[in-house]
Design a protein around this motif. Structure first.
Motif, short mmCIF file in Angstrom:
data_model
loop_
_atom_site.label_atom_id
_atom_site.label_comp_id
_atom_site.label_asym_id
_atom_site.label_seq_id
_atom_site.Cartn_x
_atom_site.Cartn_y
_atom_site.Cartn_z
N LYS A 63 -49.81 -151.06 10.04
CA LYS A 63 -50.71 -151.93 9.25
C LYS A 63 -50.71 -153.35 9.80
CE LYS A 63 -49.90 -149.18 5.08
NZ LYS A 63 -49.85 -149.12 3.63
N ILE A 64 -50.60 -153.45 11.11
CA ILE A 64 -50.50 -154.76 11.74
C ILE A 64 -51.82 -155.52 11.61
CG2 ILE A 64 -51.19 -154.30 14.15
CD1 ILE A 64 -47.87 -155.85 12.99
N ASP A 65 -52.90 -154.76 11.34
CA ASP A 65 -54.20 -155.41 11.10
C ASP A 65 -54.15 -156.33 9.89
OD1 ASP A 65 -53.93 -152.60 10.05
OD2 ASP A 65 -55.62 -153.26 8.82
N ARG A 66 -53.16 -156.14 9.05
CA ARG A 66 -53.07 -156.98 7.86
C ARG A 66 -52.01 -158.09 8.01
NH1 ARG A 66 -53.65 -152.72 3.01
NH2 ARG A 66 -51.43 -153.09 2.85
N VAL A 67 -51.51 -158.25 9.24
CA VAL A 67 -50.46 -159.24 9.47
C VAL A 67 -51.03 -160.38 10.32
CG1 VAL A 67 -48.20 -159.59 10.57
CG2 VAL A 67 -48.69 -157.45 9.35
N SER A 68 -50.73 -161.62 9.95
CA SER A 68 -51.26 -162.78 10.68
C SER A 68 -50.65 -162.84 12.08
CB SER A 68 -50.92 -164.06 9.93
OG SER A 68 -49.53 -164.32 10.06
N GLU A 69 -51.35 -163.56 12.96
CA GLU A 69 -50.90 -163.69 14.34
C GLU A 69 -49.48 -164.28 14.40
OE1 GLU A 69 -50.76 -162.53 17.66
OE2 GLU A 69 -52.75 -162.12 16.85
N ALA A 70 -49.23 -165.27 13.55
CA ALA A 70 -47.91 -165.91 13.54
C ALA A 70 -46.82 -164.92 13.13
CB ALA A 70 -47.92 -167.11 12.59
N ASP A 71 -47.13 -164.14 12.12
CA ASP A 71 -46.14 -163.17 11.66
C ASP A 71 -45.92 -162.06 12.69
OD1 ASP A 71 -45.71 -164.59 9.39
OD2 ASP A 71 -46.94 -163.32 8.07
N ARG A 72 -46.99 -161.74 13.41
CA ARG A 72 -46.84 -160.72 14.47
C ARG A 72 -45.85 -161.21 15.53
NH1 ARG A 72 -52.88 -158.32 15.81
NH2 ARG A 72 -53.54 -158.28 13.64
N ALA A 73 -46.01 -162.48 15.90
CA ALA A 73 -45.12 -163.04 16.91
C ALA A 73 -43.68 -163.00 16.42
CB ALA A 73 -45.54 -164.47 17.24
N ALA A 74 -43.51 -163.31 15.15
CA ALA A 74 -42.16 -163.29 14.59
C ALA A 74 -41.59 -161.87 14.61
CB ALA A 74 -42.18 -163.83 13.16
N LEU A 75 -42.44 -160.90 14.30
CA LEU A 75 -41.99 -159.51 14.31
C LEU A 75 -41.59 -159.07 15.71
CD1 LEU A 75 -44.62 -157.80 11.94
CD2 LEU A 75 -42.16 -158.00 11.52
#
Ligand SMILES: Nc1nc2c(ncn2[C@@H]2O[C@H](COP(=O)(O)OP(=O)(O)OP(=O)(O)O)[C@@H](O)[C@H]2O)c(=O)[nH]1
Ligand SMILES: [Mg+2]
Length: 453
Positions: free
Chosen positions: A353-365
């Motif tokens: 469900k990465i489509d629901r995650v912001s770019e910043a949070d993706r980088a953190a993940l």
């Protein structure tokens, strides 16, 4: 007047004990709310309290209990409702939503919404705690396990799942039956008076033995079917409920398994081939989801379903990365996998469900889980890449080898094609010389089959 039965209204109760922080406590209640909605009830409020421990007679302290009783229309005291309790909750269950106003209300407001008929406690409580709460609130009390067992009961489709759930449900009901023998039909029609209670207990014991027998039979069949698949390339989707396992199953295999935004949509294991088919083909299984405080009897009864996961060569460990509590979901899933002994199977973490995650949070993940695969089950490109990853995983474990298929055994050729990738075929006096690529175990088994007379 009413065309449909009213939606039962429920109020949630949670106790925050030391060691559980505010965020975790709120998340747990929120999840309970989703479970209760999955049951088809409307959540109309919650009562939460910080306490040192959970094992008080009424779960909540006196003040909070009175507050709760004021909402449900009970007396707030444990002793006072004992006499009129018989089958009252049942009656309320049946006409929830159109209850007669409580005697204490002298002038009931006809416009006011009906009082909640259910109190749902976010912990596992003892049968006597449940009984005390029912006395004080005048409502029917369910705990977390009760809610989960009930959802499983409604969602079970296959014969095996139905038997497993019935078993867990009887085990849940049996001790409550004992504690609340005066409660009449309250327990799903079981027990009304001492002798009936004895009878019911015996019936439950007999039924449990019968269920166990039937399950053993089914599971023996399943074991055989699984062992026939032993050397095949197998991937299992595992993880928290609602993480998106079935969505990935659909996308990877083109199957039409149920995808639903509810908890425990899937209770049956489904096995399908990866599409487009790989050579040798890869089997994907979808499994039952996990949840915080998954009742032990349910874990035990779904152990065979989860055996699929145990026997896979690769686990795709699916997590809903868009859920604020994904970390605790991850931990819960890890614990269950450990409990069933599947933590030794190689796994890849899928942050879905990465489509629901912001770019910043993706980088953190990415920084936090460098080995994880970030994807969305709804993106065909992501799914295609995952397919390549799966194939790559097996490719790395495969070896090249050569098999000789004697002319007398040409009938086994399809077996070879099914379990290995055939690179070339040649012929000499001994038979068909086949160069293959496959898992060492599968090739060894093929060699044994070909050698056997
Ligand atoms: N936005 C978004 N939604 C998704 C994605 N994957 C799944 N969903 C949604 O999440 C919900 C749950 O999906 P399922 O595939 O049923 O989840 P599950 O893990 O099989 O759940 P259980 O069978 O209940 O354990 C559905 O509403 C899906 O449409 C995704 O990548 N992005
Ligand atoms: Mg599912």
């Amino acid at each position: 007047m009413q065309t449909r039965p009213p939606i039962p209204r429920a109020i949630l109760v949670g106790v925050q004990v030391p060691g559980v922080d505010d965020v975790a406590h709120a998340a747990s209640l929120e999840e309970l709310g989703r479970l209760v909605k999955t049951l088809g009830y409307e959540v109309v409020g919650m009562i939460s309290q910080k306490r040192d421990e959970l094992d008080g007679a009424t779960v909540l302290g006196k003040g909070r209990l009175e507050e709760l009783a004021a909402i449900t229309g009970g007396t707030g005291a444990v002793g006072s409702m004992a006499i009129q309790r018989k089958s009252k909750a049942r009656e309320r269950f049946e006409d929830a939503g159109e209850r007669k106003p409580d005697a204490r209300q002298m002038e009931p407001d006809p416009e006011a919404p009906p009082r909640p008929a259910f109190v749902i406690v976010d912990h596992d409580i003892s049968p006597s705690q449940a009984r005390n709460l029912e006395r004080a609130t005048g409502a029917q009390v369910l705990d977390r396990t009760g809610v989960i067992v009930e959802i499983f009961h409604r969602h079970a489709h296959s014969r095996e799942a139905k038997l497993q759930v019935e078993m867990a449900r009887l085990k849940y009901i049996a001790p409550r039956l004992r504690e609340s023998s005066a409660g009449g039909e309250r327990q799903q029609g079981y027990g009304a008076g001492e002798s009936d209670l004895e009878l019911d207990r015996r019936k439950i014991r007999d039924r449990l033995a019968e269920l166990k027998q039937q399950l053993d039979d089914i599971q023996r069949d399943n074991d055989q079917r699984r062992s026939a698949r032993r050397d095949q390339l197998r991937v299992a989707l595992v993880g928290y409920t609602n993480a998106g396992k079935s969505s990935l199953m659909r996308a990877l295999t083109g199957s039409d398994v149920l995808v639903a935004n509810k908890l425990f949509a899937t209770l049956d294991t489904t096995v399908r081939a990866l599409q487009p088919e790989a050579k040798p083909r890869v089997l994907v299984s979808d499994t039952v989801g996990f949840i915080k405080k998954l009742p032990h009897d349910l874990v035990a009864s779904f152990r065979s379903t989860l055996a699929e996961a145990l026997e896979a060569s690769l686990l795709l460990f699916v997590v809903d990365a868009s859920d604020p509590t994904y970390e605790s979901q991850l931990e819960v899933s890890r614990n269950v996998l450990h409990e069933i002994g599947a933590d030794v199977v190689p796994s890849r973490l899928i942050l879905n469900k990465i489509d629901r995650v912001s770019e910043a949070d993706r980088a953190a993940l990415r920084a936090k889980y460098p080995d994880a695969i970030l994807l969305s089950a709804t993106s065909p490109e992501d799914v295609a890449a995952l397919r390549e990853t799966i194939i790559g995983f097996f490719e790395a474990a495969m070896v090249d080898d050569q098999l000789v298929l004697p002319y007398a055994k040409q009938g086994l050729l399809s077996d070879v094609y099914e379990n290995a990738r055939v690179l070339s075929e040649d012929y000499d006096t001994t038979g068909r010389i086949i160069r293959v690529r496959g898992l060492p175990g599968a090739i060894a088994r093929l060699r044994r089959t070909l050698a056997a007379s």
